[in-house]
Design an enzyme around this catalytic site. Structure first.
Site, PDB file in Angstrom:
ATOM      1  N   THR A  15       0.829  -1.214   0.000  1.00  0.00           N
ATOM      2  CA  THR A  15       0.000   0.000   0.000  1.00  0.00           C
ATOM      3  C   THR A  15       0.858   1.257   0.000  1.00  0.00           C
ATOM      4  OG1 THR A  15      -0.114  -0.200   2.395  1.00  0.00           O
ATOM      5  CG2 THR A  15      -2.024  -0.988   1.158  1.00  0.00           C
TER       6      THR A  15
ATOM      7  N   GLU B 177      17.908   3.347  -1.548  1.00  0.00           N
ATOM      8  CA  GLU B 177      17.391   2.036  -1.982  1.00  0.00           C
ATOM      9  C   GLU B 177      16.915   2.104  -3.446  1.00  0.00           C
ATOM     10  OE1 GLU B 177      16.508  -0.588   0.547  1.00  0.00           O
ATOM     11  OE2 GLU B 177      15.761  -1.952  -0.978  1.00  0.00           O
TER      12      GLU B 177
ATOM     13  N   ASP C 183       9.435   0.826   5.016  1.00  0.00           N
ATOM     14  CA  ASP C 183      10.514   0.148   5.746  1.00  0.00           C
ATOM     15  C   ASP C 183      11.446   1.147   6.412  1.00  0.00           C
ATOM     16  OD1 ASP C 183       9.322  -1.944   4.472  1.00  0.00           O
ATOM     17  OD2 ASP C 183      10.967  -2.304   3.077  1.00  0.00           O
TER      18      ASP C 183
HETATM   19  C1  GLA Z   1       9.018  -3.889   0.522  1.00  0.00           C
HETATM   20  C2  GLA Z   1       9.170  -2.397   0.230  1.00  0.00           C
HETATM   21  C3  GLA Z   1       8.142  -1.574   1.007  1.00  0.00           C
HETATM   22  C4  GLA Z   1       6.734  -2.128   0.823  1.00  0.00           C
HETATM   23  C5  GLA Z   1       6.698  -3.637   1.016  1.00  0.00           C
HETATM   24  C6  GLA Z   1       5.370  -4.250   0.652  1.00  0.00           C
HETATM   25  O1  GLA Z   1       9.345  -4.145   1.855  1.00  0.00           O
HETATM   26  O2  GLA Z   1      10.462  -1.950   0.558  1.00  0.00           O
HETATM   27  O3  GLA Z   1       8.220  -0.214   0.607  1.00  0.00           O
HETATM   28  O4  GLA Z   1       6.214  -1.766  -0.433  1.00  0.00           O
HETATM   29  O5  GLA Z   1       7.691  -4.299   0.260  1.00  0.00           O
HETATM   30  O6  GLA Z   1       4.376  -3.790   1.497  1.00  0.00           O
END
Ligand code: GLA
Length: 359
Positions: free
Chosen positions: A28, A149, A161
Site C-alpha cells: 500500500t 534504496e 521500511d
Molecule cells: C518492501 C518495500 C516496502 C513495501 C513492502 C510491501 O518491503 O520496501 O516499501 O512496499 O515491500 O508492502
C-alpha cells in the site's frame, strides 16, 4: 573481527537501526496508502571512522567481505551498494563526505522480508549524521534511506521500511499515512504477541515482481484518473479496469480499509481476521504469495492459539507473521516449534525469527 582489527584504529562513531515486521498494510505504501509495521529486536550496527586514503572501505562482519571504492567508482552490488548509496544521496544534497572506514554487523536476517536493507541504510545515515554533525531529523533519514534504496539497489520501494526503521519501536505498531507521513504509535491488541517464522524460501522474484506490481498500480491509477490508488475507496469505481489491474486495485483498497480498521484498536480476534483477509488478498488479488508461504500460513491459521497469520513484506518468499494468544498455554515459542514441525512435513525448513529464544 571488529573495527579496530580491520582498520587498525578505533571507530569515531557507532549507530544502530532495527529491522521491521509489517502487521498489516502490504503493497500500500507506494500507492500513498496506510501501513502498520513495528520495529523488531534484530538490528544493524554501523561503525564509522575516516579512511586514511582516497577510498571508502566497507567491511561486513557477517559476510566477511570488504569492498573498497571511491565515491565516483561504479556501484557494486551487495551490501556496499546500500552504503555507497547513502553516501551519494547526501552528496547529491551538497554535503561533502570524506573517504570512510565502515564496519557493519547485523542480526536482521537477510532476504526474509524484515527490511535488512532499510536497517542498514538507516544505521549508516544515523552514523553519518553523528560523524559529520548533519542537521537531519528522523524523517529526513527515512527519506534519504528510501532514495538510496531506489537509486542504488534498484527497488522502486515505498517509504514504509525506512520510516519503520527510523521511527518505530518494538513496543508499538507504527500507523503511518504514507502520503502525508502523519503517524501514530498504537498498541498491539490486548493479550497478543507477534510470531515471525521464515519460510526458508528465498525471495528470488522479489525485485522484478515488485517493480511490476508497482507499475500495474500506477497504470490503474492513471486509468481511474487519480493521483494514486489511495484516492479510490469505492470498490464499484474499479469495475471498469481490465484484469489484472482490477484485482491489484481491489487489494490496495481493501488493504487500506483493513489498516484503518485495525488502527482504531480492535480485539486480537478481529485483528487476526484482518491479517487472514490480508493474506487471501495478497494471494488471490495481488498474486505475490507462493505455495510454500500459503502452506506455512495455513498451518499457522489452523493453530488454535493463533488469532491470524499472513505473509509479511513484499512476498514471493521470506517470512510470515502471526498474532498469537499470550494467555494461551503453550507459549509462543512452543507454538512455533509445533508449527515448524508441521511445516517440515511439507518439505520446507522454516525458522523461528520472533520471539528470539531469549524473549
Ligand atoms: C518492501 C518495500 C516496502 C513495501 C513492502 C510491501 O518491503 O520496501 O516499501 O512496499 O515491500 O508492502
Amino acid at each position: 573481527m571488529d573495527f579496530q582489527q580491520i582498520f587498525n584504529a578505533a571507530p569515531q562513531v557507532q549507530a544502530q537501526a532495527p529491522g521491521r515486521v509489517n502487521l498489516l498494510g502490504e503493497h500500500t505504501d507506494y500507492n500513498d496508502g496506510f501501513v502498520l509495521p513495528t520495529a523488531i529486536e534484530q538490528h544493524t550496527a554501523v561503525y564509522l571512522g575516516f579512511s586514511p586514503n582516497t577510498q571508502h572501505h566497507f567491511y561486513s562482519q557477517d559476510l566477511e567481505a570488504q569492498v573498497n571504492l571511491t565515491s565516483t567508482d561504479p556501484v557494486s552490488e551487495g551490501f556496499a551498494s546500500y552504503l555507497i548509496g547513502c553516501v551519494r544521496v547526501l552528496e547529491q544534497l551538497g554535503h561533502t563526505i570524506p573517504p570512510l572506514n565502515v564496519f557493519v554487523t547485523s542480526t536482521v536476517p537477510i532476504g526474509a522480508g524484515l527490511s535488512s536493507s532499510a536497517a542498514l541504510e538507516v544505521a549508516m545515515l544515523r552514523a553519518l549524521r553523528s560523524l559529520l554533525h548533519l542537521n537531519l531529523d528522523d524523517v529526513d533519514i527515512a527519506k534519504l534511506a528510501q532514495q538510496a534504496e531506489i537509486q542504488y539497489a534498484g527497488v522502486q520501494c515505498g517509504i514504509m521500511d525506512q520510516m519503520a526503521s527510523s521511527l518505530a519501536d518494538t513496543k508499538h505498531l507504527l500507523f503511518l499515512d504514507t502520503r502525508t507521513l502523519d503517524r501514530q504509535l498504537v498498541p498491539l491488541p490486548e493479550g497478543a504477541a507477534i510470531l515471525v517464522i521464515d519460510s526458508g524460501i528465498p525471495r528470488t522474484l522479489a525485485a522484478s515482481g515488485y517493480n511490476q506490481r508497482r507499475a500495474e498500480c500506477e497504470e490503474a491509477a492513471r486509468l481511474l484518473g487519480v493521483k494514486a490508488l489511495r484516492d479510490v475507496t469505492d470498490l464499484d469505481a474499479i469495475a471498469q479496469l481490465p484484469e489484472p489491474l482490477q484485482r491489484r486495485a481491489r487489494h490496495v483498497i481493501t488493504e487500506n480499509d483493513r489498516v484503518l480498521e485495525a488502527k482504531q484498536g480492535v480485539s486480537a480476534t478481529r485483528f487476526g481476521e484482518l491479517m487472514n483477509a490480508s493474506h487471501a488478498s495478497l494471494r488471490d488479488d495481488y498474486e505475490v504469495s507462493i505455495a510454500g508461504l500459503d502452506q506455512l500460513v495455513t498451518i499457522l491459521q489452523s493453530t488454535p492459539e493463533v488469532f491470524g497469520a499472513r505473509l509479511t513484506g513484499a512476498g514471493f518468499g521470506g517470512a510470515c507473521v502471526a498474532l498469537v494468544d499470550v494467555k494461551a498455554s503453550p507459549m509462543p515459542y512452543e507454538i512455533a516449534q509445533s508449527v515448524l514441525e508441521q511445516y517440515r512435513s511439507t518439505g520446507h525448513t522454516g525458522q523461528l525469527l520472533i520471539p528470539t529464544k531469549s524473549d
